[in-house]
Scaffold this motif. Structure first.
Motif, short mmCIF file in Angstrom:
data_model
loop_
_atom_site.label_atom_id
_atom_site.label_comp_id
_atom_site.label_asym_id
_atom_site.label_seq_id
_atom_site.Cartn_x
_atom_site.Cartn_y
_atom_site.Cartn_z
N HIS A 1 0.86 -1.43 0.03
CA HIS A 1 0.04 0.13 0.08
C HIS A 1 0.75 1.30 0.00
CE1 HIS A 1 -3.60 -2.14 0.49
NE2 HIS A 1 -3.26 -2.96 1.34
N GLY A 2 2.21 1.39 -0.01
CA GLY A 2 3.06 2.41 -0.14
C GLY A 2 4.35 1.96 -0.64
N VAL A 3 5.34 2.83 -0.33
CA VAL A 3 6.56 2.54 -0.78
C VAL A 3 7.53 2.55 0.55
CG1 VAL A 3 8.55 3.97 -2.20
CG2 VAL A 3 6.19 4.16 -2.88
N ARG A 4 8.59 1.48 0.30
CA ARG A 4 9.51 1.37 1.46
C ARG A 4 10.78 1.57 0.66
NH1 ARG A 4 9.15 -4.26 3.88
NH2 ARG A 4 9.14 -4.92 1.87
N LEU A 5 11.56 2.47 1.56
CA LEU A 5 13.01 2.50 1.30
C LEU A 5 13.96 2.33 2.25
CD1 LEU A 5 12.25 6.45 0.33
CD2 LEU A 5 12.74 4.64 -1.24
N ARG A 6 15.11 1.75 1.95
CA ARG A 6 16.15 1.47 2.80
C ARG A 6 17.57 1.74 2.25
NH1 ARG A 6 15.94 -5.32 2.55
NH2 ARG A 6 16.97 -5.55 0.68
N GLU A 7 18.53 1.66 2.84
CA GLU A 7 20.05 1.62 2.49
C GLU A 7 20.46 0.38 2.70
OE1 GLU A 7 23.43 2.62 1.70
OE2 GLU A 7 22.48 4.17 1.76
N SER A 8 21.12 -0.05 1.53
CA SER A 8 21.51 -1.46 1.34
C SER A 8 22.48 -1.86 2.49
CB SER A 8 22.06 -1.82 -0.20
OG SER A 8 23.32 -1.13 -0.19
N GLU A 9 23.27 -1.09 3.00
CA GLU A 9 23.96 -1.26 4.19
C GLU A 9 23.52 -1.39 5.49
OE1 GLU A 9 26.74 2.07 5.38
OE2 GLU A 9 28.47 0.45 5.33
N GLU A 10 22.19 -1.13 5.60
CA GLU A 10 21.51 -1.27 6.71
C GLU A 10 19.77 -1.85 6.45
OE1 GLU A 10 22.26 -0.86 9.91
OE2 GLU A 10 24.20 -0.09 9.56
N PRO A 11 19.88 -2.99 5.86
CA PRO A 11 18.55 -3.39 5.19
C PRO A 11 17.83 -3.52 6.36
CG PRO A 11 20.23 -5.15 5.45
CD PRO A 11 20.99 -4.02 5.81
N SER A 12 18.02 -3.79 7.59
CA SER A 12 16.91 -3.78 8.56
C SER A 12 16.18 -2.54 8.94
CB SER A 12 17.21 -4.55 9.72
OG SER A 12 18.36 -3.69 10.66
N THR A 13 16.74 -1.44 8.36
CA THR A 13 16.27 -0.12 8.80
C THR A 13 15.37 0.41 7.50
OG1 THR A 13 17.87 0.54 10.18
CG2 THR A 13 16.46 2.12 9.38
N VAL A 14 14.08 0.28 7.74
CA VAL A 14 13.23 0.54 6.51
C VAL A 14 12.25 1.91 6.69
CG1 VAL A 14 11.35 -0.14 4.98
CG2 VAL A 14 13.23 -1.68 5.85
N LEU A 15 12.09 2.61 5.73
CA LEU A 15 11.20 4.13 5.89
C LEU A 15 10.19 3.73 5.15
CD1 LEU A 15 10.91 6.95 6.44
CD2 LEU A 15 12.14 7.50 4.55
#
Length: 64
Positions: free
Chosen positions: A28-42
């Protein structure tokens, strides 16, 4: 939330060892993450992400 698949930024060098922004547009939306920290998702709605990117592209660095 089930993963539908992360896609690397087109600005990535293509090197699998390069850290970059990844996006997942499933659900239902968009998720972003930094590949270096894949467990942290915006997570954001598509409208909210569009507003943020429009703001950043305009070069408006003011805080609200």
């Amino acid at each position: 939330m089930a993963e539908t698949g992360w896609q690397k930024s087109s600005f990535s060098s293509g090197d699998p060892n390069t850290n970059c922004v990844e996006v997942d547009g499933g659900g239902h939306g968009v998720r972003l993450r930094e590949s270096e920290e894949p467990s942290t998702v915006l997570a954001a709605s598509a409208d909210a992400l569009h507003a943020l990117l429009t703001h950043l592209k305009a070069g408006d660095a003011r805080t609200h």
